[in-house]
Scaffold this active site. Sequence first.
Site, PDB file in Angstrom:
ATOM      1  N   GLU A  39      12.137  -3.157  21.542  1.00 19.89           N
ATOM      2  CA  GLU A  39      12.095  -1.952  21.651  1.00 19.89           C
ATOM      3  C   GLU A  39      13.146  -0.764  22.072  1.00 19.89           C
ATOM      4  O   GLU A  39      13.461  -0.865  22.787  1.00 19.89           O
ATOM      5  CB  GLU A  39      10.633  -0.893  21.567  1.00 19.89           C
ATOM      6  CG  GLU A  39       9.801  -2.441  21.874  1.00 19.89           C
ATOM      7  CD  GLU A  39       9.108  -2.325  20.294  1.00 19.89           C
ATOM      8  OE1 GLU A  39       9.879  -1.554  18.927  1.00 19.89           O
ATOM      9  OE2 GLU A  39       8.506  -2.865  19.737  1.00 19.89           O
ATOM     10  N   ASP A  79      11.641 -14.146  19.496  1.00 20.74           N
ATOM     11  CA  ASP A  79      10.041 -13.767  19.874  1.00 20.74           C
ATOM     12  C   ASP A  79       8.656 -14.843  20.082  1.00 20.74           C
ATOM     13  O   ASP A  79       8.614 -15.238  19.033  1.00 20.74           O
ATOM     14  CB  ASP A  79      10.252 -12.149  19.776  1.00 20.74           C
ATOM     15  CG  ASP A  79      10.447 -11.642  18.256  1.00 20.74           C
ATOM     16  OD1 ASP A  79      10.163 -12.759  17.438  1.00 20.74           O
ATOM     17  OD2 ASP A  79      10.877 -10.820  18.104  1.00 20.74           O
ATOM     18  N   ASN A  99      11.179   1.127  14.132  1.00 21.22           N
ATOM     19  CA  ASN A  99      12.136   2.040  14.618  1.00 21.22           C
ATOM     20  C   ASN A  99      13.619   1.477  15.110  1.00 21.22           C
ATOM     21  O   ASN A  99      14.204   1.986  16.351  1.00 21.22           O
ATOM     22  CB  ASN A  99      10.925   2.500  16.286  1.00 21.22           C
ATOM     23  CG  ASN A  99      10.802   0.988  16.408  1.00 21.22           C
ATOM     24  OD1 ASN A  99      10.978  -0.127  16.036  1.00 21.22           O
ATOM     25  ND2 ASN A  99      10.019   1.061  18.154  1.00 21.22           N
ATOM     26  N   HIS A 153      13.997  -1.961  16.313  1.00 25.06           N
ATOM     27  CA  HIS A 153      13.974  -3.044  17.073  1.00 25.06           C
ATOM     28  C   HIS A 153      14.912  -4.329  17.308  1.00 25.06           C
ATOM     29  O   HIS A 153      14.690  -4.387  15.572  1.00 25.06           O
ATOM     30  CB  HIS A 153      12.236  -3.090  18.202  1.00 25.06           C
ATOM     31  CG  HIS A 153      11.120  -3.650  16.616  1.00 25.06           C
ATOM     32  ND1 HIS A 153      10.082  -3.185  16.389  1.00 25.06           N
ATOM     33  CD2 HIS A 153      12.161  -4.362  15.398  1.00 25.06           C
ATOM     34  CE1 HIS A 153       9.597  -4.231  16.126  1.00 25.06           C
ATOM     35  NE2 HIS A 153       9.822  -4.651  15.096  1.00 25.06           N
TER      36      HIS A 153
HETATM   37  C1  F6R Z   1      10.206 -10.700  14.458  1.00 27.33           C
HETATM   38  C2  F6R Z   1      10.951  -9.483  14.954  1.00 27.33           C
HETATM   39  C3  F6R Z   1      10.486  -8.854  14.713  1.00 27.33           C
HETATM   40  C4  F6R Z   1      10.798  -8.054  13.596  1.00 27.33           C
HETATM   41  C5  F6R Z   1      10.685  -6.925  12.574  1.00 27.33           C
HETATM   42  C6  F6R Z   1      10.947  -6.762  11.131  1.00 27.33           C
HETATM   43  O1  F6R Z   1      10.384 -12.209  15.058  1.00 27.33           O
HETATM   44  O2  F6R Z   1      11.640 -10.183  15.878  1.00 27.33           O
HETATM   45  O3  F6R Z   1      12.320  -7.599  14.941  1.00 27.33           O
HETATM   46  O4  F6R Z   1      12.225  -8.707  12.385  1.00 27.33           O
HETATM   47  O5  F6R Z   1       9.796  -6.136  13.718  1.00 27.33           O
HETATM   48  O6  F6R Z   1       9.651  -7.555  10.572  1.00 27.33           O
HETATM   49  P1  F6R Z   1       9.517  -7.285   9.012  1.00 27.33           P
HETATM   50  O7  F6R Z   1      10.200  -8.360   8.725  1.00 27.33           O
HETATM   51  O8  F6R Z   1       7.641  -7.488   9.336  1.00 27.33           O
HETATM   52  O9  F6R Z   1       9.225  -6.068   8.932  1.00 27.33           O
END
Ligand code: F6R
Length: 239
Positions: free
Chosen positions: A139, A63, A132, A134
């Site tokens: 989301e 992403d 959450n 995702h």
């Molecule tokens: C980032 C992504 C998100 C993160 C998620 C957890 O490329 O796709 O799904 O993996 O938000 O983020 P952290 O590791 O910062 O807790």
Amino acid sequence: MNVEIYADYTALSERAAEILAELVQQKPNAVLGLPTGSTPEGFYAAVVRMGLSLSQVRSFNLDEYVGLPRTHDQSYYTFMDQHFYQHVDIPLENRYILDGTRPDPEEECRRYEEAIAAAGGMDLVILGIGLNGHIGFNEPGAAWDARTRKVALAERTRQANARHFERPELVPEHALTMGIGTILEAKRVLVLASGEAKAAIVREMVKGVPGVGVPATALQRHPQVTVLLDKSAAALLSR
Ligand code: F6R
């Protein structure tokens, strides 16, 4: 889902690097899906320490924020460059990152899907998980057959990511993300989670009733998922 629990973050990061090394040994031109965020930093550092050659690998990031130029210090382009690409030998032309500044995001996402297909699909996609549930920036509510597209970030995600920005309102409201459908087509999925803040959502992902309210539960449908946890992230699994 195959769940592996490690003593700490370093151990889980090293295990993830080892899984990548095994894949690349079997298939030097493996196609990867790669995450950003705090969780994979240790994994990238471990791969760099290993000195693993990735000279034939192709990598697709999950992403990117909409509206941040690649030079922005919080773009995922910059993240990947600093944590990984500067330090490994993946050829420039084999590194794919969505461009969140393209005037036509739909076209950008379509081309990304085409590039993944042209590469033969992903052999391994590595994921973190949001508080959450995702995965990528899919989301809660995201369809499980969704492809790469522009999405609105949940307020909870913007709050969680505010720590990286000077002011909370500077967190972009939209992102481009691979879809859950795109992710589920990877041959193998590796999920990394660390720390007690993730314990509840990890339990949902592994043991919860699958449903679109928790995107990560879609992974229960995939036949080859490995979840790497440290003890804190695994704390609620036995209950
Ligand atoms: C980032 C992504 C998100 C993160 C998620 C957890 O490329 O796709 O799904 O993996 O938000 O983020 P952290 O590791 O910062 O807790």
